[in-house]
Design an enzyme around this catalytic site. Sequence first.
Site, PDB file in Angstrom:
ATOM      1  CD  GLU A  56     -22.260 -49.841  30.367  1.00  0.00           C
ATOM      2  OE1 GLU A  56     -21.885 -48.754  29.865  1.00  0.00           O
ATOM      3  OE2 GLU A  56     -23.437 -50.209  30.364  1.00  0.00           O
TER       4      GLU A  56
ATOM      5  CB  CYS B 144     -15.517 -44.539  30.467  1.00  0.00           C
ATOM      6  SG  CYS B 144     -16.954 -44.563  31.559  1.00  0.00           S
TER       7      CYS B 144
END
Length: 458
Positions: A212, A246
Amino acid sequence: MGKLEAKEIVNRQRSFFHTGKTMDYAFRKEQLTSLKNMLKGYEQEIYHALKNDLNKSEYEAFTTELGFLYTEIDFALKHLKDWMKPEKAETPLTHKGSKSYIRKEPYGVALIIAPWNYPLHLAIAPAIGAIAAGNTVVLKPSEITRSTSAILADMIQSTFDSSFVTVVEGAKDVSQQLLEQRWDYIFFTGGAHVGKIVMEQASKHLTPVTLELGGKSPAIVDTDAKIDLAAKRIVWGKFTNAGQTCVAPDYVYVHEKVKLKLLRAMKKHIKSLYGKKPIQNYDYVRIVGKQHFNRLNAFMTDGEIIHGGEADEDKLSIEPTILDKISWDNAIMQEEIFGPLLPIITFRSLDDVISEMKEMEKPLALYYFGENEQKQQLVMTNVSFGGGCINDTLYHLANPHLPFGGTGNSGMGAYHGKYSFDTFSHQKSILKQTTKFDIPFRYPGGQVAKAILSRLMK
């Protein structure tokens, strides 16, 4: 930590996994319930740790960290029994008499390496999937957010058998020692540079990975967008956690016809959400460390500051800042910003934006604001990205029915909800054949057998 200690941790967990205890539904349900009770019992200590590390208010800590975890655990508990059931599969006519199904099998010992920006959320969220799927877990939290790392170690040690779930604290050298071990699954959240190192280490044992990562996630504001609402949702998505997210909008593409209107609206909503002097706001999240602060502060020499720009080194705080007159040659556009700086780029043609996006690394998220459904689908179909929203930001990751993950440079694999369970499960295919009869044409038998097979298989 030395190699021997790291190896002992893995061996101890593998021995526990081989007892078969984690295969049982009741065991998994009990552990997930214990996980939720643990979070509830330590809630005040968690708030205190997140305040120490990032100056998060209780509201922000709950909405972006704890609340998500409660929802995710409840979702897993509600559906776990169904997820664990063998899945029937169709069987072709050539396999008459047999039955096919898929068993969801845990990989074994899972390593989860968590980042600092959501130090509780991004440590526990993948662990929920790993536990639900029947794996053991070694969790390595970020050493940058020390208070949260310490509380994670304390509460997990107090709640779980260390042979089942354990926390290993430490810096870069500890991560290196852990990555040298043979794991059955590795789940990493962080930057692309370290993600490549994780993948390289995993390849030595052919260990499957989920990465990720991140990237420069755009928000595109078209001429027919509802500007005030778009501005509010972009401001919220960008400056939550001081931009250290993010999937935060990394920059804004705005059509020249609505640019001034959008900028006015964003300035208004920044003041509404964070006050006229955000750095003096007791609940405004700070930058995680001095190195990161200095990197962000240097970016403010790019373009022209049209809102914000104030920074306090002692507080490690940078107020929400909008930068105009930015081009792709500026330093701020060469890497993921990961902070409360929002560059603005103007466009005239949506086709030009799509063409530019196709030449870039694939972002983790994309947000399109506009009312025309054809244009919405044009962007969603022709630009590759991990996941995103039409007329919103961030909200897609809070839906447990949607997979969350990147593509290309923004990562591989996905999780959340059932996708977390699936990520940590091997799909074992099984065919159960009848012994009541045997189909003769499966064996070598000349032209007759060939003719029958031809009709069945063509």
